[in-house]
Design a protein around this motif. Structure first.
Motif, mmCIF file in Angstrom:
data_model
loop_
_atom_site.group_PDB
_atom_site.id
_atom_site.type_symbol
_atom_site.label_atom_id
_atom_site.label_comp_id
_atom_site.label_asym_id
_atom_site.label_seq_id
_atom_site.Cartn_x
_atom_site.Cartn_y
_atom_site.Cartn_z
ATOM 1 N N LEU A 124 33.215 -40.087 36.826
ATOM 2 C CA LEU A 124 32.803 -39.872 35.443
ATOM 3 C C LEU A 124 31.780 -38.742 35.410
ATOM 4 N N ILE A 125 32.014 -37.761 34.545
ATOM 5 C CA ILE A 125 31.021 -36.716 34.293
ATOM 6 C C ILE A 125 30.647 -36.759 32.818
ATOM 7 N N SER A 126 29.356 -36.893 32.553
ATOM 8 C CA SER A 126 28.840 -36.925 31.192
ATOM 9 C C SER A 126 28.148 -35.603 30.890
ATOM 10 N N LEU A 127 28.547 -34.973 29.804
ATOM 11 C CA LEU A 127 27.955 -33.707 29.379
ATOM 12 C C LEU A 127 27.083 -33.927 28.146
ATOM 13 N N ALA A 128 25.800 -33.665 28.288
ATOM 14 C CA ALA A 128 24.815 -33.654 27.195
ATOM 15 C C ALA A 128 24.351 -35.038 26.746
ATOM 16 N N ILE A 129 24.911 -36.110 27.319
ATOM 17 C CA ILE A 129 24.545 -37.458 26.899
ATOM 18 C C ILE A 129 24.055 -38.259 28.104
ATOM 19 N N PRO A 130 22.894 -38.927 27.980
ATOM 20 C CA PRO A 130 22.363 -39.737 29.088
ATOM 21 C C PRO A 130 23.095 -41.069 29.199
ATOM 22 N N CYS A 248 19.518 -31.926 20.598
ATOM 23 C CA CYS A 248 20.152 -33.133 20.063
ATOM 24 C C CYS A 248 19.642 -34.354 20.820
ATOM 25 N N MET A 249 19.487 -34.208 22.152
ATOM 26 C CA MET A 249 19.011 -35.298 22.996
ATOM 27 C C MET A 249 17.719 -34.868 23.702
ATOM 28 N N SER A 250 16.723 -35.720 23.657
ATOM 29 C CA SER A 250 15.465 -35.427 24.344
ATOM 30 C C SER A 250 15.698 -35.308 25.846
ATOM 31 N N GLN A 251 15.079 -34.315 26.458
ATOM 32 C CA GLN A 251 15.215 -34.141 27.902
ATOM 33 C C GLN A 251 14.646 -35.327 28.672
ATOM 34 N N ARG A 252 13.767 -36.072 28.026
ATOM 35 C CA ARG A 252 13.147 -37.203 28.724
ATOM 36 C C ARG A 252 14.120 -38.375 28.924
ATOM 37 N N HIS A 253 15.260 -38.345 28.222
ATOM 38 C CA HIS A 253 16.298 -39.350 28.468
ATOM 39 C C HIS A 253 16.802 -39.302 29.905
#
Length: 308
Positions: A124-130, A248-253
């Motif tokens: 599984l590869i997730s792009l942009a979502i934690p 869109c998503m905080s880097q801290r995620h």
């Protein structure tokens, strides 16, 4: 290298799929799931790169992103979306071994698919979502995410949101693209592509239903999805890639504690890449550079020979 558009009609939710054959030695099949506000056309640059590296690549239009699927998909909870995508994959790919790639909404849908049935899925590869298991906790830990996600509250205004979004050739959605990828000079043809997706009858309402179902914490199905999301176990190696400039998503995620073996017993890791939220378009070459060694390491350990 020609990308072919196939129509899948012998399934409960009809859709179209973009596909491109592997060039040279065949390795495995890659299935790419797109997000919002987007379409499978955004995977074309990445599809070319991956096919050159020896992979068959498939990118279906997600449920609701075409009029035919928008009129056929009854619900848009994560479990319903995962079941639909699994049906498409079973219909066309059967028992092939696949690598799953999900961008934006495509990521949690792919995760739920794996959590429910990891047969034939290699990675599984997730792009942009934690990791989805920590999404609710992250809203408390990282208050800036509430500001980034303010659009979700707007989307709950049934009817009103649709009217406002449609104004000025979907100006609102184009502004989302620019807000989420602030360092990217978005080519005009991508924005025209966005318009052509959401101008289709029923599509805008259907795609907003993703967010309305996501925030349903009261119905039986909504509660069930919430429990599954919080406790999903991903039994395949996982890689998370996110843009350094994503708004869109905080880097801290994307913190190390997100990738523990409780939820990722086969291992998981994260890398920041250049660009913002729309990394399949902004950073397709860099994504490829991360994907290939990750997949090759998995394939070398796999006992079953790969067949075209």
């Amino acid at each position: 290298m020609e990308i072919i558009k196939k129509e899948l009609n012998n399934v409960s939710v009809p859709t179209s799929v973009l596909t491109i054959k592997a060039q040279g030695n065949y390795k495995a099949t890659v299935v790419c799931l797109h997000g919002f506000p987007d379409s499978n056309l955004s995977y074309i640059p990445l599809m070319h790169l991956l096919s050159t590296a020896g992979y068959d690549v498939w990118a279906p239009a997600m449920p609701g992103y075409e009029t035919a699927s928008a009129s056929a998909q009854p619900d848009y909870y994560l479990t319903d979306l995962a079941a639909t995508v699994q049906e498409w994959i079973d219909h066309d790919l059967g028992a092939k071994q696949i690598h799953l790639v999900g961008h934006d909404w495509g990521s949690p849908i792919a995760s739920i698919m794996v959590a429910q049935n990891s047969n034939h899925v290699l990675s599984l590869i997730s792009l942009a979502i934690p990791p989805l298991q920590y999404a609710r906790e992250a809203f408390i830990k990282f208050p800036e995410q509430l500001w980034y996600s303010r659009y979700m509250a707007f989307f709950q205004l049934r009817g009103i949101a649709e009217i406002i979004i449609k104004r000025n050739n979907f100006k609102y959605l184009k502004q989302l693209w620019q807000r989420w990828s602030p360092t990217w000079e978005i080519p005009d043809d991508y924005l025209v592509q966005l318009e052509s997706t959401f101008v289709q009858p029923l599509v805008l309402k259907a795609t907003l239903q993703y967010y309305r179902c996501m925030l349903d914490a009261f119905s039986h199905k909504g509660k069930k999805v919430g429990v599954l999301t919080d406790h999903a176990i991903i039994n395949v190696p996982s890689l998370f890639l996110s843009g350094k400039d994503d708004k869109c998503m905080s880097q801290r995620h994307f913190s190390p504690w997100n990738y523990n073996t409780t939820h990722y017993p086969a291992g998981a890791s994260h890398q920041f890449i250049n660009g913002g939220h729309f990394c399949p378009l902004e950073a397709s070459s860099e994504i490829t550079e991360h994907c290939l060694p990750f997949w090759q390491a998995i394939e070398h350990q796999h006992l079953t020979p790969f067949k075209a």
